[in-house]
Design an enzyme around this catalytic site. Structure first.
Site, mmCIF file in Angstrom:
data_model
loop_
_atom_site.group_PDB
_atom_site.id
_atom_site.type_symbol
_atom_site.label_atom_id
_atom_site.label_comp_id
_atom_site.label_asym_id
_atom_site.label_seq_id
_atom_site.Cartn_x
_atom_site.Cartn_y
_atom_site.Cartn_z
ATOM 1 C CB CYS A 2 37.484 70.785 23.104
ATOM 2 S SG CYS A 2 36.292 69.604 23.705
ATOM 3 N NE ARG A 27 43.127 70.576 20.034
ATOM 4 C CZ ARG A 27 44.098 70.547 20.926
ATOM 5 N NH1 ARG A 27 45.323 70.807 20.535
ATOM 6 N NH2 ARG A 27 43.867 70.296 22.191
ATOM 7 C CD1 TRP A 74 36.221 64.162 19.939
ATOM 8 C CD2 TRP A 74 36.393 63.746 22.128
ATOM 9 N NE1 TRP A 74 36.494 62.825 20.102
ATOM 10 C CE2 TRP A 74 36.605 62.538 21.428
ATOM 11 C CE3 TRP A 74 36.457 63.724 23.524
ATOM 12 C CZ2 TRP A 74 36.868 61.339 22.070
ATOM 13 C CZ3 TRP A 74 36.717 62.521 24.165
ATOM 14 C CH2 TRP A 74 36.907 61.348 23.429
ATOM 15 C CG ASN A 100 39.202 73.106 24.987
ATOM 16 O OD1 ASN A 100 38.131 73.257 24.437
ATOM 17 N ND2 ASN A 100 40.361 73.332 24.392
ATOM 18 N N GLY A 101 37.801 70.666 28.593
ATOM 19 C CA GLY A 101 38.008 69.993 29.879
ATOM 20 C C GLY A 101 36.696 69.507 30.468
ATOM 21 C CD GLU A 481 51.861 52.733 16.552
ATOM 22 O OE1 GLU A 481 51.266 52.560 17.618
ATOM 23 O OE2 GLU A 481 51.733 53.769 15.880
ATOM 24 C CE LYS A 485 48.816 54.824 14.002
ATOM 25 N NZ LYS A 485 49.629 55.029 15.170
ATOM 26 C CD GLU A 488 45.124 55.451 15.516
ATOM 27 O OE1 GLU A 488 44.602 56.035 16.469
ATOM 28 O OE2 GLU A 488 46.343 55.464 15.341
ATOM 29 C CG HIS A 504 49.334 30.381 24.886
ATOM 30 N ND1 HIS A 504 49.466 29.167 25.536
ATOM 31 C CD2 HIS A 504 50.594 30.747 24.524
ATOM 32 C CE1 HIS A 504 50.740 28.828 25.578
ATOM 33 N NE2 HIS A 504 51.436 29.763 24.965
ATOM 34 C CE LYS A 603 48.513 64.186 16.350
ATOM 35 N NZ LYS A 603 49.033 62.862 15.967
HETATM 36 O O1 M6R Z 1 49.988 63.010 22.414
HETATM 37 P P1 M6R Z 1 50.245 61.650 23.005
HETATM 38 O O2 M6R Z 1 51.429 60.994 22.422
HETATM 39 O O3 M6R Z 1 50.324 61.685 24.509
HETATM 40 O O4 M6R Z 1 48.966 60.803 22.626
HETATM 41 C C1 M6R Z 1 48.803 59.489 23.085
HETATM 42 C C2 M6R Z 1 47.699 58.784 22.324
HETATM 43 O O5 M6R Z 1 46.478 59.445 22.509
HETATM 44 C C3 M6R Z 1 48.011 58.690 20.824
HETATM 45 O O6 M6R Z 1 49.224 58.069 20.585
HETATM 46 C C4 M6R Z 1 46.886 57.904 20.108
HETATM 47 O O7 M6R Z 1 46.914 56.562 20.487
HETATM 48 C C5 M6R Z 1 47.021 58.048 18.586
HETATM 49 N N1 M6R Z 1 45.723 58.169 17.990
HETATM 50 C C6 M6R Z 1 47.687 56.898 17.951
HETATM 51 O O8 M6R Z 1 47.750 56.999 16.564
#
Ligand code: M6R
Length: 608
Positions: A2, A27, A74, A100-101, A481, A485, A488, A504, A603
């Site tokens: 948000c 975000r 959000w 927000n929250g 990672e 990527k 997502e 395994h 974000k």
């Molecule tokens: O802002 P942060 O690094 O704490 O965020 C952590 C995760 O939310 C963030 O890395 C998320 O996994 C991303 N979408 C990865 O691309």
């Protein structure tokens, strides 16, 4: 997640609010709304979906007035509908609130208000809070907000306006960021600096338990219990150009291509070639304190957790300090073994991730010394830790984290060197690491110059429905990672595994339709990974391998290879991740996905 923006001053509020919301789109959100006061008239417009829908709705007849609030939501409580979108009003319809929250005791408050005859339109906890403020209102909005918040459990950043006090914004913070933007004859508020920087560089960061009262000609900060608070005014160092796309089709691509500079910026001023050491004043750890560290826990989420795993390999290998890496969301609810000899390192791009923040709080409460590796200056985690290091990779706008990852790995390498040189690492080894680190920016550039090769590869594999990523040692987290990527932003199901773990279980998935991306630079475990590639090939799997030049053995086995330059084993992730970032980007573009704002993702994840 948000976003909050608010304006009070002489200018029309609507364009300022809409631009602020646009700047915070990265975000992640699923509905948006604004409320603008024209004297004693409150005009609220809301729409489910992307901001463009709200833009179309207000076109032709935009709300008129010079005080206003805007929000991107959000969904947490209730679906992403127009009714659930913020702003919400109180029972009288005169007070409007954005939030927000999460208000954890909203159900109990709602029931009490229902018993008093209140009628709710939405399913949100935010509407409950708006009604609660209204219920306390006796002609003073500031006091009504303070009274309501004293009854509330949970996390919030809020902004409130009222038709009875049309030239005032009331904001408050507990666990969700609120930043005041101090202008000349006008004032703003936002949950993210990007919504403010066009109007002012002077900002005040609210702390938990604080409220601010903003008018066009001034502001003051107080606690919920009426104690006045003097706050320093900080300056935002970056400008608007840094958060524009700069000719790239997407922020993600721009940020991938920024990595030669961002990695350099992370290192700048820290490396001491002559002594094979690093100078990081921000760590605030004396040599004696460093020698006293018996154990390290790294805590983070998502991509930052992956860089933490790489940190574990580095710290244990180079500094010989036992290191655990724990998901912040798990750490916060366990009974972790932490004491004064434990160093807890929180890694976060945004510095606002709720789980990481809570894990940090838990570690501090148990007496651990804490360090933060954070990108966003002035963010909550950066302010909560005992010491740390800013990543200095510049604003990361694309939801998929890229340049923050490589900067996190660099920051971890620097912290490791500092720890290691006070323990067993020799001068020569320290110098070797520093020389290798200094070469990384130009090596990244040489990979980026060959981005078209990755684009061709992506075209060949863009129709896959599943993918497996394998790596060993320090490149196992790179496999994780790479898989994150891909999934997502392109919504292809992808999993990362240590290569030998494949037999395994995951090996059952391999057939001729399954691309298997193997991260295989010529490092200490190279021979082992060749055997793993043979196992994949024997089942018809199509291997895409990330290798060093001259690797004939893997080239013969793989369907396709991409060459990365040679560096020290522990630094290879900074290079091997680059083609994987590019690969996921090009696959997602090919599949027509919204690369910078993938579905369901935010974000900055500021709720649990
Ligand atoms: O802002 P942060 O690094 O704490 O965020 C952590 C995760 O939310 C963030 O890395 C998320 O996994 C991303 N979408 C990865 O691309």
């Amino acid at each position: 997640m948000c976003g909050i923006v608010g304006y009070v001053g002489p200018r029309q509020a609507t364009p300022i609010l809409m631009e602020g919301l646009r700047r915070m789109e990265y975000r992640g959100y699923d509905s948006a709304g604004i409320a603008v006061l024209d004297g004693h008239h409150l005009d609220i417009r809301k729409a489910a979906g992307k901001l463009g829908i709200l833009v179309d709705e207000i076109a032709g007849c935009p709300p008129h007035g010079t005080t206003g609030i805007g929000h991107t939501r959000w969904a947490t409580h209730g679906g992403p509908t127009t009714i659930n979108a913020h702003p919400h009003t109180d029972q009288s319809g005169r007070i409007a609130l954005i939030h927000n929250g999460i208000i954890e005791n909203a159900p109990a408050i709602k029931q009490a208000l229902l018993d008093r005859g209140h009628v709710f339109k939405s399913e949100t906890d935010t509407e409950v809070l708006a009604h609660l403020v209204g219920a306390f209102y006796e002609g003073n909005l500031e006091e009504a907000v303070a009274s309501a918040l004293r009854d509330v459990d949970g996390a919030y950043g809020i902004c409130v306006v009222s038709t009875d006090e049309p030239d005032v914004l009331i904001v408050a913070r507990n666990g969700s960021p609120i930043i005041l933007g101090i202008g000349d004859g006008e004032n703003l508020v936002a949950s993210d600096q990007s919504a403010l920087v066009e109007h002012t560089r002077s900002v005040v960061y609210l702390d938990n338990g604080e409220m601010a009262i903003l008018k066009a000609d001034g502001y003051r900060v107080r606690t919920l219990t009426s104690r006045h608070v003097d706050k320093p005014v900080n300056q935002i160092e970056w400008d608007l150009a840094t958060i524009e796309r700069g000719g790239f089709e997407h922020f993600m691509l721009k940020e991938i291509f920024e990595q030669p500079e961002s990695v350099e910026n992370t290192m700048r001023g820290h490396l001491l070639e002559e002594t094979g050491n690093v100078r990081v004043y921000g760590l605030k750890l004396s040599d004696e304190q460093i020698k006293g560290i018996k154990r390290i826990i790294i805590t983070a989420c998502g991509t930052s957790w992956h860089s933490g795993l790489i940190g574990k390999y580095m710290i244990e290998e180079m500094a010989r300090i036992p290191t655990e890496v724990e998901y912040a969301s798990e750490f916060r609810y366990r009974n972790p073994i932490v004491d004064a000899h434990t160093l807890v390192i929180a890694i976060s791009q945004s510095g606002e991730t709720a789980d990481t923040l809570a894990a940090l709080g838990e570690a501090k409460q148990r007496g651990a010394r804490t360090l933060g590796l954070v990108n966003v200056v002035g963010s909550t985690i950066a302010r909560e830790v005992d010491g740390g290091l800013y990543l200095r990779c510049g604003p990361e706008v694309g939801v998929a984290s890229t340049k923050a990852f490589t900067s996190q790995v660099m920051a971890l390498a620097m912290v490791t060197l500092r720890l290691a040189r006070l323990r067993a690492m020799s001068l020569l080894d320290g110098q070797r690491y520093i020389q290798a680190m200094l070469k990384l920016p130009s090596q990244i550039r040489s990979i980026l110059d060959r981005a078209p090769e990755v684009e061709l590869l992506a075209e060949r594999f863009a129709n896959a429905t599943n993918a497996l990523y394998l790596g060993r040692g320090v490149n196992f987290p790179v496999a994780l990672e790479g898989a994150l990527k891909l999934k997502e932003i392109s919504y292809i199901h992808a999993e990362g595994y240590p290569a030998a773990e494949m037999k395994h279980g995951p090996i059952a998935l391999i057939d001729e339709n399954m691309p298997v991306v193997v991260v295989a630079p010529r490092d200490a475990v190279h021979a082992k990974i060749v055997s793993n590639i043979q196992e994949v090939r024997a089942r018809g799997g199509k291997v895409i391998a990330i290798v060093n030049a001259g690797d004939e053995e893997i080239s013969r086995l793989a369907e396709a290879t991409f060459i990365v330059p040679v560096t020290l084993d522990l630094l290879t992730p900074v290079l091997t991740i680059i083609p994987l970032q590019l690969f996921s980007y090009y696959v997602a573009v090919r599949r027509g996905c919204n690369v910078d704002q993938p579905r369901n993702l935010a974000k900055s994840v500021t709720v649990e």
